[in-house]
Structure formats: structure tokens, C-alpha cells
Design a protein around this motif. Structure first.
Motif, short mmCIF file in Angstrom:
data_model
loop_
_atom_site.label_atom_id
_atom_site.label_comp_id
_atom_site.label_asym_id
_atom_site.label_seq_id
_atom_site.Cartn_x
_atom_site.Cartn_y
_atom_site.Cartn_z
N LEU A 1 0.92 -1.28 0.19
CA LEU A 1 -0.23 -0.23 -0.40
C LEU A 1 0.73 1.13 -0.03
CD1 LEU A 1 -3.15 -0.92 2.63
CD2 LEU A 1 -3.01 0.15 0.18
N ARG A 2 2.01 0.99 0.94
CA ARG A 2 3.08 2.09 0.88
C ARG A 2 3.59 3.02 -0.71
NH1 ARG A 2 4.77 1.01 5.27
NH2 ARG A 2 7.59 0.39 4.91
N LEU A 3 4.14 1.43 -1.41
CA LEU A 3 4.69 1.68 -2.68
C LEU A 3 3.52 2.32 -3.44
CD1 LEU A 3 6.68 -1.57 -2.22
CD2 LEU A 3 7.57 0.69 -1.92
N ALA B 1 15.03 4.02 -4.65
CA ALA B 1 13.74 4.82 -4.09
C ALA B 1 12.68 3.62 -3.41
CB ALA B 1 13.27 5.08 -5.85
N ILE B 2 12.85 2.53 -4.51
CA ILE B 2 11.73 1.43 -3.55
C ILE B 2 12.26 1.36 -2.57
CG2 ILE B 2 10.28 -0.48 -3.41
CD1 ILE B 2 11.45 -0.29 -7.03
N GLU B 3 13.31 0.76 -1.89
CA GLU B 3 14.52 0.72 -0.89
C GLU B 3 14.20 2.01 0.39
OE1 GLU B 3 17.74 -0.80 -2.29
OE2 GLU B 3 17.67 -2.91 -1.94
N ARG B 4 13.71 2.86 -0.45
CA ARG B 4 13.96 4.56 0.72
C ARG B 4 12.10 4.40 1.40
NH1 ARG B 4 17.67 6.23 -2.81
NH2 ARG B 4 16.00 7.74 -4.15
N VAL B 5 11.03 3.90 0.32
CA VAL B 5 9.76 3.76 1.35
C VAL B 5 9.89 2.69 1.93
CG1 VAL B 5 7.51 3.90 0.13
CG2 VAL B 5 9.02 5.81 -0.53
#
Ligand code: TXA
Ligand code: MG
Length: 338
Positions: free
Chosen positions: A91-93, A213-217
């Protein structure tokens, strides 16, 4: 026209601009026909994901094996939540990166409403579904239709993904009725695919959204399957994205008859039969945008091989190198990749 035999007699393929073509695209999609549609990543071959005949028409036009499932495109999170059951991280992604070049593989919802029930043929029998909200007309069409749209890249199976309407027509002309022309795809490589494998958040396919960028979120490092396990997405077969010419990666010299796909300010010395530069300033975002169109353009000259200079593994370089390795891999008999 390039691979596979036509089973039916050729139909006329029309290329129409977005503003004139949307109504006709909607009518064709509603009638279960496939349509070429631009997205920010690459052009997709779209069809109603809830209609088995429409999904079959995609496999037929591409010559794609039916064991390779399709990404279903939605108009937003609400439609996605009717189809699948995202966990908190997914959901966050989605909230952070949709609309955009990120595909999330999630468990199917147990009792989806009829109009959101993705046909099993699009899922190749899996209990998970790959969902993405793209930027642009494909999401708009899903919204107007009220149904998800299955769409693989709009190329004959195993070939280069198209980033222009004319590249779609060059590959699938005579097999589909309409291509919407939205200009060149700004990202240039397919979406990044994320899923859970044994509970671990996993990079199933590097793509147009950098993994960092995905790893940061997500607040976690992505698991990257290695070797054979890297074929975690069923479509990730070793050879794919192949131009007709042989592709030689990590080239540090030029051989007779070769075309050069350069990267950075200092192209290899020598006399290539043709040369294009992915990015003179060494920018992986620009290089991703140029990757498929440059490969296609060099291929048209029919060189003995396309020599490709090394591209760094950072940012979109991870996706670029993934596609280049598959383009360079030994080729299976035609019609066995997606
Ligand atoms: O940017 C993109 O992703 C483009 C545009 C049109 O959206 N689409 C695209 O689709 O690249 P395609 O079909 O060429 O690649 C879809 C990939 C395949 O490797 C397939 O195996 C994988 O997604 N896939 C689909 N459903 C899956 C699932 N449930 N689990 C794991 N992988 C899945
Ligand atoms: Mg593809």
C-alpha cells in the motif's frame, strides 16, 4: 511481421493520435479487441483483463506463450484493492509511486466483484496478480471502462519493447486494429516489478523505477534473486528483448562489421558501421529512454553484431543491464519467450 506466422488474414492497423483515438480505443476494448496504447514505460498491447477472449487475443497477436502472465493496469488504488489484497508495504509503495513505473505482485482478492475478476488466462493459473497504475491514457481507458486492462509490451514475443507507435506497428501491424499514438515513451524501459517471495520483498524485474527509491519507501533492502532463481517472474526467461543482430555486451573494443551502442562521453575508437550513444553525459535515465529505440535503429542496418559499451549498475542502469544481458543471451527457438 517479424516473427511467427499469421493465423488469420492480415487486418488493417491504424495509428491514430490520442485525442482522436480514445473513443475508438474504448469501443474496441469494450468489444474484446486488443489495442496498442502508450504508457510512460513502453507501449502496451491492452485488452479487457476480465474477458478471456480478449486476453487470448493478446497472446495470439504477440505469439506469446500462455504460461507467461500479464500485468493488469488499474485506474488507481481503489480498483487495485478490489482485485488484490495489498499488505501495508505494498500500500505504501502504491501510494508513493502510482501512477508510475512500478508493478506490484499481490495475492488475489478472494471474492472480487464480477467487473474486477481478472480472467485466469491473464494470470497463467497463479494465485497472485501483477498490478500497476500507469501514467497516461491506459489508466484513463481502464477508468472509463471500469475494468482492469491486461497489457504486455506491444511487441512480438521475445522482441524489443516498442517506445513509439510506429515501432508497435512495425512489429504487430496486420494483427491488431489500432495503435494510439502518444509520442515517445519518456521512461523507455518496462516497469520495475516487486513481489513477495517466501515473505521477502523481492525485486522480480528491475525497471523504470530505481530499486533504491523503492527501498527508501519500504524501509528495507529488496531481495534480489540470483542465477536460475532470478526467473521469479515467469516471463523473465534468459533470452528476451532480442534484436535480429547478435548483441555483444561490455565491449571494450570494436570488431569488423559491428555497430556501436556507446555510453558516455568517450565512445570506443574504431570504425563501427553505425554508432548511437545511449547518453553522452553518462546519465542512466537518459540511457533507459534511448535503449530500445537505439537498439532497433542499429538493428535495421543489419550489422554483424551490436557492440555495447559498459553501463554502470546504479539507478536505472540495473534495468538497462538486465535487458542487455537478455538481448545478448543465447536464443531459444522463436515463440518461447514473452
Ligand atoms: O512497463 C511495463 O511493465 C509494461 C507496460 C505495458 O505496462 N508491461 C510489460 O508487460 O512489460 P510484460 O508482459 O512484457 O511483462 C510482464 C512481466 C512478465 O515477466 C511476467 O512474467 C510478470 O510480469 N508477471 C505477471 N504476473 C505475474 C505474477 N503474478 N507473478 C510474477 N510475475 C508476474
Ligand atoms: Mg515484454
Amino acid at each position: 511481421m517479424k516473427t511467427g506466422a499469421l493465423k488469420t488474414s492480415a487486418i488493417e492497423t491504424r495509428i491514430v493520435g490520442l485525442s482522436e483515438g480514445m473513443a475508438e480505443a474504448l469501443r474496441l476494448l469494450d468489444a474484446g479487441r486488443p489495442v496498442g496504447v502508450p504508457t510512460e514505460t513502453v507501449y502496451g498491447l491492452a485488452a479487457d483483463a476480465t474477458n478471456g477472449d480478449a486476453v487470448a487475443a493478446i497472446y495470439e497477436a504477440k505469439g506469446r506463450p500462455a504460461f507467461n502472465p500479464l500485468i493488469c493496469h488499474v485506474d488507481g488504488l481503489a480498483m487495485a484493492q478490489g482485485i488484490a489484497t495489498p499488505d501495508d508495504t505494498m500500500l505504501r509503495l502504491a501510494e508513493a509511486f502510482w501512477p508510475g513505473p512500478l508493478t506490484l505482485v499481490m495475492p488475489l482478492a478472494l471474492n472480487p466483484p464480477m467487473h474486477l475478476a481478472v480472467h485466469p488466462l491473464a494470470l497463467a493459473g497463479l494465485k497472485t496478480v501483477a498490478l500497476r497504475q500507469p501514467l497516461g491514457p491506459l489508466a484513463k481507458l481502464a477508468h472509463r471502462l471500469g475494468r482492469p486492462l491486461a497489457a504486455p509490451s506491444a511487441n512480438p514475443s521475445g522482441g524489443l519493447s516498442p517506445t513509439t507507435a510506429s515501432a508497435v506497428a512495425a512489429g504487430l501491424g496486420g494483427r491488431i486494429p489500432l495503435v494510439l499514438d502518444g509520442g515517445a515513451s519518456p521512461v523507455g524501459v518496462e516497469s520495475t516489478i516487486i513481489g513477495r517471495v517466501d515473505g521477502r520483498l523481492t525485486l522480480l524485474r528491475p525497471g523504470g523505477l530505481a530499486a533504491e527509491a523503492i527501498e527508501r519507501v519500504a524501509g528495507a533492502r529488496l531481495f534480489r534473486p540470483a542465477g536460475e532463481a532470478a526467473i521469479a517472474a515467469p516471463g523473465m526467461l534468459a533470452s528476451h528483448y532480442a534484436p535480429r543482430a547478435a548483441v555483444r555486451i561490455d565491449a571494450h573494443d570494436l570488431r569488423p562489421g559491428e555497430a556501436l551502442l556507446a555510453f558516455g562521453p568517450h565512445p570506443l575508437e574504431g570504425r563501427p558501421v553505425a554508432m548511437l550513444n545511449l547518453s553522452e553525459k553518462g546519465d542512466t535515465v537518459e540511457a533507459a529512454r534511448n535503449l530500445f529505440s537505439h537498439l532497433q535503429a542499429l538493428d535495421e542496418i543489419a550489422p554483424s553484431a551490436i557492440a555495447v559499451m559498459p553501463v554502470p549498475e546504479t539507478g536505472l542502469g540495473e534495468a538497462i543491464n538486465d535487458r542487455l544481458r537478455r538481448a545478448a543471451a543465447p536464443r531459444p527457438p522463436s515463440g518461447t519467450t514473452g
